[in-house]
Design a protein around this motif. Structure first.
Motif, short mmCIF file in Angstrom:
data_model
loop_
_atom_site.label_atom_id
_atom_site.label_comp_id
_atom_site.label_asym_id
_atom_site.label_seq_id
_atom_site.Cartn_x
_atom_site.Cartn_y
_atom_site.Cartn_z
N MET A 1 74.44 15.13 -37.87
CA MET A 1 73.37 15.41 -36.90
C MET A 1 73.93 15.85 -35.56
N SER A 2 73.13 16.61 -34.85
CA SER A 2 73.43 16.98 -33.48
C SER A 2 72.74 15.97 -32.57
N GLN A 3 73.39 15.61 -31.48
CA GLN A 3 72.75 14.69 -30.54
C GLN A 3 71.99 15.45 -29.45
N SER A 4 72.08 16.77 -29.49
CA SER A 4 71.32 17.62 -28.57
C SER A 4 69.98 17.93 -29.24
N VAL A 5 68.91 17.38 -28.68
CA VAL A 5 67.62 17.44 -29.36
C VAL A 5 66.54 18.05 -28.46
N LEU B 1 58.75 19.90 -33.70
CA LEU B 1 59.23 19.31 -32.46
C LEU B 1 58.84 17.84 -32.42
N PRO B 2 59.81 16.94 -32.25
CA PRO B 2 59.44 15.53 -32.10
C PRO B 2 58.68 15.33 -30.79
N ALA C 1 65.93 9.31 -36.23
CA ALA C 1 65.54 8.18 -35.38
C ALA C 1 66.18 6.89 -35.89
N GLU C 2 66.46 6.02 -34.93
CA GLU C 2 66.95 4.69 -35.25
C GLU C 2 66.10 3.71 -34.44
N ASP C 3 65.54 2.70 -35.10
CA ASP C 3 64.61 1.77 -34.47
C ASP C 3 63.46 2.54 -33.80
N SER C 4 62.98 3.56 -34.47
CA SER C 4 61.87 4.42 -34.02
C SER C 4 62.21 5.30 -32.83
N LYS C 5 63.45 5.25 -32.33
CA LYS C 5 63.84 6.05 -31.17
C LYS C 5 64.64 7.28 -31.60
N LEU C 6 64.33 8.39 -30.98
CA LEU C 6 64.99 9.66 -31.27
C LEU C 6 66.46 9.58 -30.90
N VAL C 7 67.35 9.85 -31.87
CA VAL C 7 68.79 9.79 -31.59
C VAL C 7 69.52 11.10 -31.93
N GLY C 8 68.86 11.99 -32.65
CA GLY C 8 69.54 13.23 -33.02
C GLY C 8 68.64 14.16 -33.80
N MET C 9 69.27 15.22 -34.30
CA MET C 9 68.54 16.24 -35.04
C MET C 9 69.48 16.84 -36.09
N VAL C 10 68.97 16.97 -37.31
CA VAL C 10 69.69 17.74 -38.32
C VAL C 10 69.34 19.18 -38.04
N THR C 11 70.33 19.98 -37.75
CA THR C 11 70.08 21.35 -37.29
C THR C 11 70.46 22.40 -38.32
N GLN C 12 70.88 21.98 -39.48
CA GLN C 12 71.30 22.91 -40.51
C GLN C 12 70.28 22.93 -41.63
#
Length: 146
Positions: A86-90, A114-115, A52-63
């Motif tokens: 990070m992956s941007q597909s969340v 899950l976020p 998250a950036e500024d509390s907003k979901l921006v990606g996911m570490v998938t590894q």
């Protein structure tokens, strides 16, 4: 005589996520090191974790264990940033969706965490399979109490 509360109770699957997602979102930031990501994910026993950036979901570490994998490839996990891997597909659910929707999303995407976000994509919490299981058991136990 049937208890009015039980008669009006919803199945556990219909519980809105905002009712059970009470934890603070411990999301990673794109500028966190990959080493920090690995430590966080092990602490939460997670193979994937939100960013998250500024509390907003921006990606996911998938590894899983990204720091160990980076080190194994000869890279310094302290020097690499989460934003670089990070992956941007969340996969995520909205706070006004229900427990059943979250469980289906987890099953479809093969994730254990899950976020949960509001409609502006601000993370309000991170839901785990353990929380779902606990909620289902609590509801089943309460339904069995007569």
């Amino acid at each position: 005589m049937e208890d009015k509360k039980k008669r009006n109770a919803k199945p556990a699957e219909e519980t809105p996520l905002k009712e059970i997602t009470e934890n603070e979102a411990d999301a990673l930031h794109p500028e966190d090191s990959v080493e920090t990501a690995g430590e966080c994910m092990r602490q939460h026993e997670a193979s994937k974790w939100p960013v998250a950036e500024d509390s907003k979901l921006v990606g996911m570490v998938t590894q899983e264990n990204p720091d160990w994998k980076m080190g194994g490839m000869g890279h310094d996990p302290k020097a690499w940033k989460v934003g670089q891997i990070m992956s941007q597909s969340v996969a995520f659910c909205y706070e006004d969706e229900d427990l059943g929707a979250a469980e289906r999303m987890m099953n479809e995407r093969g994730v254990d965490h899950l976020p949960v976000v509001d409609r502006e994509m601000r993370i309000i919490g991170i839901l785990s399979r353990q929380q779902i299981k606990a909620r289902m058991q609590t509801v089943e136990k309460n339904d069995g109490d007569d």
